[in-house]
Design an enzyme around this catalytic site. Sequence first.
Site, PDB file in Angstrom:
ATOM      1  N   ASP A  60     -12.551  21.939  34.327  1.00 21.39           N
ATOM      2  CA  ASP A  60     -13.648  21.937  35.280  1.00 21.39           C
ATOM      3  C   ASP A  60     -13.457  23.122  36.232  1.00 21.39           C
ATOM      4  OD1 ASP A  60     -15.890  20.942  36.682  1.00 21.39           O
ATOM      5  OD2 ASP A  60     -14.602  19.853  38.069  1.00 21.39           O
ATOM      6  N   ASP A  62     -15.079  23.443  39.906  1.00 22.40           N
ATOM      7  CA  ASP A  62     -14.952  23.055  41.306  1.00 22.40           C
ATOM      8  C   ASP A  62     -13.808  22.065  41.510  1.00 22.40           C
ATOM      9  OD1 ASP A  62     -17.478  24.246  42.745  1.00 22.40           O
ATOM     10  OD2 ASP A  62     -18.205  23.420  40.854  1.00 22.40           O
TER      11      ASP A  62
END
Length: 261
Positions: A60, A62
């Site tokens: 991922d 963020d």
Amino acid sequence: MEAARLAGSTRADQLARHAWRFRNAAPGDQVAPYCEKHCIDHAFIPEGRRFADLKLLAMDMDSTLITIECIDELGDLAGCKGEIAAITAQAMRGELDYPQSLRKRVALLKDLEESALARVYDERLKLTPGAEALLAACKRHGVKVLLVSGGFTFFTERLKARLGIDYAISNTLEAKGGKLTGGLVGSIVDAEAKAKKFREVAADLGAAKNQTVAIGDGANDLKMMNAAGFSVAFRAKPVVRAQASCALNWCGLDAVVNLFE
């Protein structure tokens, strides 16, 4: 050392200044409480799992590859960070439908100057400690990297080019006349879209499930993480830690390399 004793290990190999591998260890009832008390990340990995045998590592963006939530920082520039951050936290805990939560947050950015995206990237975006070491290990061993994000292409594409990441998928903010419209272009990259892209790239690479790793922190990463042979909950929400192969709460991303031989 005490952790080795609790795990019943008779051999400890030092991997780095703060990293050890205990051979012939077994998960005992006292290991997890001890590690939690002393802020030690730990995982039980079958012997013989080699990082060089991997073909795909997905992560991922963020709060995983980078330290911030980009949409929260955009919200700060729009004067509504608190409202957006609260929705983000609910979505990451799995309390809100992700596409609905994203639309609500993006709508709050309506009329924000498009230049705010560059401000966030240039002034606020920082790589998570250990990120560059993890990516260097991937390049060294020929492991392809997929960056998946429910965030925005403005950031993923720049990080992809800057860090030499192989694949990326994310959402696109709509802008007109130099301002954000509060809408998105195209379909939303949610949990299912992340998992679908992960499976497609793995198939293209001819990667068996046990040759794949996925790293994430939020509920919308779980489907992708469940599709991987090994999953890492990185400074993640409890719902994610509970379903991952292991959790890293204190170490940097370089610790992922130390999980393997």
